[in-house]
Design a protein around this motif. Structure first.
Motif, PDB file in Angstrom:
ATOM      1  N   SER A 265       0.849  -1.190   0.000  1.00 48.52           N
ATOM      2  CA  SER A 265       0.000   0.000   0.000  1.00 48.52           C
ATOM      3  C   SER A 265       0.883   1.238   0.000  1.00 48.52           C
ATOM      4  O   SER A 265       1.984   1.222   0.565  1.00 48.52           O
ATOM      5  CB  SER A 265      -0.901   0.026   1.236  1.00 48.52           C
ATOM      6  OG  SER A 265      -1.823  -1.040   1.208  1.00 48.52           O
TER       7      SER A 265
ATOM      8  N   VAL B 116      -4.906  -3.541  -3.021  1.00 48.94           N
ATOM      9  CA  VAL B 116      -4.536  -4.316  -1.837  1.00 48.94           C
ATOM     10  C   VAL B 116      -5.784  -4.784  -1.106  1.00 48.94           C
ATOM     11  O   VAL B 116      -5.999  -5.974  -0.899  1.00 48.94           O
ATOM     12  CB  VAL B 116      -3.635  -3.487  -0.894  1.00 48.94           C
ATOM     13  CG1 VAL B 116      -3.359  -4.273   0.391  1.00 48.94           C
ATOM     14  CG2 VAL B 116      -2.327  -3.128  -1.583  1.00 48.94           C
TER      15      VAL B 116
ATOM     16  N   ASP C 248      -9.144  -0.532  -4.744  1.00 52.07           N
ATOM     17  CA  ASP C 248      -7.859  -0.562  -4.059  1.00 52.07           C
ATOM     18  C   ASP C 248      -7.226  -1.925  -4.332  1.00 52.07           C
ATOM     19  O   ASP C 248      -7.787  -2.957  -3.945  1.00 52.07           O
ATOM     20  CB  ASP C 248      -8.084  -0.379  -2.544  1.00 52.07           C
ATOM     21  CG  ASP C 248      -6.788  -0.349  -1.751  1.00 52.07           C
ATOM     22  OD1 ASP C 248      -5.832  -1.054  -2.123  1.00 52.07           O
ATOM     23  OD2 ASP C 248      -6.738   0.368  -0.734  1.00 52.07           O
TER      24      ASP C 248
END
Length: 332
Positions: free
Chosen positions: A88, A102, A100
């Motif tokens: 991240s 991650v 996102d």
């Protein structure tokens, strides 16, 4: 090398909610903390560390090839790892298909193909065995045999990976990355070690992917590759993006050059080149932002006198890159 190109279906998904781009990085930073004595506290632990990526912004549209270039240690690999979801960002945001990478890895990974700088294939497997094993892990795979053929390895299908050349292993890397029919293709130095013919084959496959709507993030040290393939280019140095845009936009402010051997029968003092810079050390070098007009004046000055070693070169990506490479981090 004769290959059979596979059929790439246009099965692109829509981006995530609120995202017009396949990939967006906004204000992204990445800091690597150091171990040892923290100079701020005097205690053993993690220090303030090294900031490899220092607040970058970039976006990648659908069906676009974006080349991320940079000097050694510029932060390219750190940036690519963030896009892959391997870490991240320390600050800012990374969004892939609006997700996102991650926290929402499951929504991103199956739509992404990756070619890393170094592969980790089991050396005892054959090319065909590796391709079939990879095929079975994918959600919407293209035929394994067709992809092996597409990169010119059909005749090596029964050869163990340990016995392949470096260039052949690189082509297998690319076959596996394309096999998943990805919407986003991340290529980290994809043609390293390839001979010119193999490089052209890989370029053809990449162009076909882009033509069918795949977005490609490319890192390369081979500048002609970026010039030939990329819709847009960014150059990183010391953790920041120094310039980005189309190739004409990037080279627009960079002067062109004319060089020639100085003829003994002509006087340079008679050469009038408004706005240009003339240097006569060995070869005569003329630096200009108006190449055509300046070249015309040089030829008019020479008349019937041959100008040995005459070259006229437009501003190039290499010139811009080298200029950025010579800039210190403090100047950015």
């Amino acid at each position: 090398m004769t290959t059979t190109a596979p059929h790439f279906a246009s099965r692109l998904h829509s981006p995530g909610p609120g995202s017009a781009d396949v990939l967006t990085l906004s204000g992204v930073r990445r800091n690597y903390l150091t171990r040892g004595i923290n100079p701020l506290t005097g205690r053993r632990g993690r220090g303030p560390g090294f900031e490899a990526v220092r607040g970058i912004d970039l976006s990648l549209g659908r069906g676009e090839l974006f080349a991320l270039l940079g000097t050694n240690g510029a932060g390219k690999t750190s940036t690519v790892e963030l896009v892959q979801g391997l870490a991240s960002p320390s600050a800012g945001s990374v969004r892939v298909f609006g997700h996102d990478p991650v926290a929402e890895r499951a929504a991103v990974r199956h739509r992404t193909g990756v070619v890393l700088q170094n592969s980790g294939f089991p050396p005892s497997l054959t090319v065909a065995e590796m391709a079939n094993a990879w095929h079975d892990t994918l959600s919407h795979p293209l035929p394994a045999a067709a992809m092996v053929d597409a990169v010119g390895l059909a005749h090596r299908a029964d050869v163990e990976i340990a016995k392949l050349s470096g260039g052949e292993r690189r082509r297998l890397d690319i076959a596996l990355a394309l096999m998943g029919d990805p919407d986003l293709l991340i290529l980290d130095e994809p043609t390293t070690g390839l001979d010119p013919e193999s490089r052209r084959t890989v370029w053809s496959l990449i162009r076909e992917r882009v033509a069918h709507g795949t977005s490609v993030l490319l890192t390369t040290h081979y500048l002609p590759e970026a010039e030939d393939l990329a819709d847009r280019i960014a150059i990183m140095h010391a953790g920041v993006i120094v310039t980005q845009g189309t190739l004409p936009e990037i080279v627009a402010g960079t002067p062109s050059r004319i060089t020639f051997a100085r003829p003994a029968s002509l006087a340079l003092s008679d050469l009038s080149l408004p706005g240009a810079r003339v240097e006569a050390s060995g070869l005569v070098t003329v630096t200009t932002t108006t190449l055509q007009d300046t070249l015309r004046r040089v030829l008019d000055w020479a008349g019937d006198t041959p100008l040995a070693r005459l070259e006229a070169r437009s501003a190039s990506l290499e010139q811009v890159f080298l200029s950025i490479a010579d800039t210190s981090a403090e100047e950015l």
